[in-house]
Design an enzyme around this catalytic site. Sequence first.
Site, PDB file in Angstrom:
ATOM      1  N   SER A  13       0.818  -1.213   0.000  1.00 42.74           N
ATOM      2  CA  SER A  13       0.000   0.000   0.000  1.00 42.74           C
ATOM      3  C   SER A  13       0.853   1.264   0.000  1.00 42.74           C
ATOM      4  CB  SER A  13      -0.918   0.023   1.224  1.00 42.74           C
ATOM      5  OG  SER A  13      -1.622  -1.186   1.349  1.00 42.74           O
TER       6      SER A  13
HETATM    7  N1  SAH Z   1      -0.546  -4.552   4.200  1.00 41.86           N
HETATM    8  C1  SAH Z   1       0.098  -5.073   3.013  1.00 41.86           C
HETATM    9  C2  SAH Z   1      -0.738  -4.812   1.796  1.00 41.86           C
HETATM   10  C3  SAH Z   1      -0.771  -5.996   0.894  1.00 41.86           C
HETATM   11  S1  SAH Z   1      -1.998  -5.949  -0.372  1.00 41.86           S
HETATM   12  C4  SAH Z   1       1.491  -4.511   2.905  1.00 41.86           C
HETATM   13  O1  SAH Z   1       1.839  -3.623   3.703  1.00 41.86           O
HETATM   14  O2  SAH Z   1       2.264  -4.935   2.052  1.00 41.86           O
HETATM   15  C5  SAH Z   1      -3.283  -6.919   0.321  1.00 41.86           C
HETATM   16  C6  SAH Z   1      -2.973  -8.339   0.664  1.00 41.86           C
HETATM   17  O3  SAH Z   1      -4.191  -8.947   1.087  1.00 41.86           O
HETATM   18  C7  SAH Z   1      -2.465  -9.215  -0.488  1.00 41.86           C
HETATM   19  O4  SAH Z   1      -1.231  -9.763  -0.128  1.00 41.86           O
HETATM   20  C8  SAH Z   1      -3.532 -10.297  -0.634  1.00 41.86           C
HETATM   21  O5  SAH Z   1      -3.014 -11.571  -0.965  1.00 41.86           O
HETATM   22  C9  SAH Z   1      -4.168 -10.307   0.750  1.00 41.86           C
HETATM   23  N2  SAH Z   1      -5.509 -10.847   0.837  1.00 41.86           N
HETATM   24  C10 SAH Z   1      -6.548 -10.721  -0.020  1.00 41.86           C
HETATM   25  N3  SAH Z   1      -7.633 -11.381   0.433  1.00 41.86           N
HETATM   26  C11 SAH Z   1      -7.270 -11.963   1.612  1.00 41.86           C
HETATM   27  C12 SAH Z   1      -7.925 -12.787   2.564  1.00 41.86           C
HETATM   28  N4  SAH Z   1      -9.196 -13.196   2.404  1.00 41.86           N
HETATM   29  N5  SAH Z   1      -7.243 -13.187   3.647  1.00 41.86           N
HETATM   30  C13 SAH Z   1      -5.940 -12.817   3.834  1.00 41.86           C
HETATM   31  N6  SAH Z   1      -5.275 -12.050   2.976  1.00 41.86           N
HETATM   32  C14 SAH Z   1      -5.909 -11.626   1.873  1.00 41.86           C
END
Ligand code: SAH
Length: 218
Positions: free
Chosen positions: A68
Amino acid sequence: MTDLRGIGMTSQRTRMRLLDRLQAQGISNQLVLDAIGEVPRHLFVDEALAHRAYEDTALPIGFNQTLSQPYIVARMTELALQNGRPGRVLELGTGSGYQSAVLSRVATEVYSIERIKPLLDKARQRLRTLKARNVRCKHGDGFEGWSEFGPFDVILGAAAPETVPENLLSQLAPGGVLLLPVGGSSQKLIQVTLTAEGYDQTIVEDVFFVPMLEGVQR
Ligand code: SAH
């Protein structure tokens, strides 16, 4: 060797410029600014992208996912601190582990769930390197929450479901706050607080996150 301090485009000076930009965008909580200033974001992306780590943009982390934008990490962390430092925080979507590392500096305990195994494995390594020992991660589906360690003072989602999952609300502690992007092509960051009278929902701002998907990926 892991370069924690950073040089050139990952140097302390470059990081300070990011903090100035965040402040200009309205981030004022010093705990949040300190945490963002301390966590080396360049360690959460591939080396080829490290020089862009302190720009205020989202960056790819593989598997069609993104780390993000710093502004949104700062904003959500600030909202997570509205009632003071939280005890237990549940994060949905560990991704690179960056938001988890920032949260680990302002909360007592952080629990984080990621559905894509290779992303989680890398995130775990980074969190170990940074000695973020108060973060516990698991490979699983965030829709299920993590009731074993709940209830949570804050539940924070980094991926957007179409609607607010009831199951997650049930894992909030009294006074607890759920921060979640909700929607499809048009999304709102919403905040749901568990008060003595029930759930109180407000819209924070327009956002754009990857979708929250059901099930796990090996
Ligand atoms: N907070 C993270 C943002 C990653 S983007 C950072 O700082 O890098 C969002 C993430 O949510 C992705 O890695 C995706 O695989 C995950 N995601 C999507 N749906 C999900 C679910 N149902 N349970 C767990 N993770 C999920």
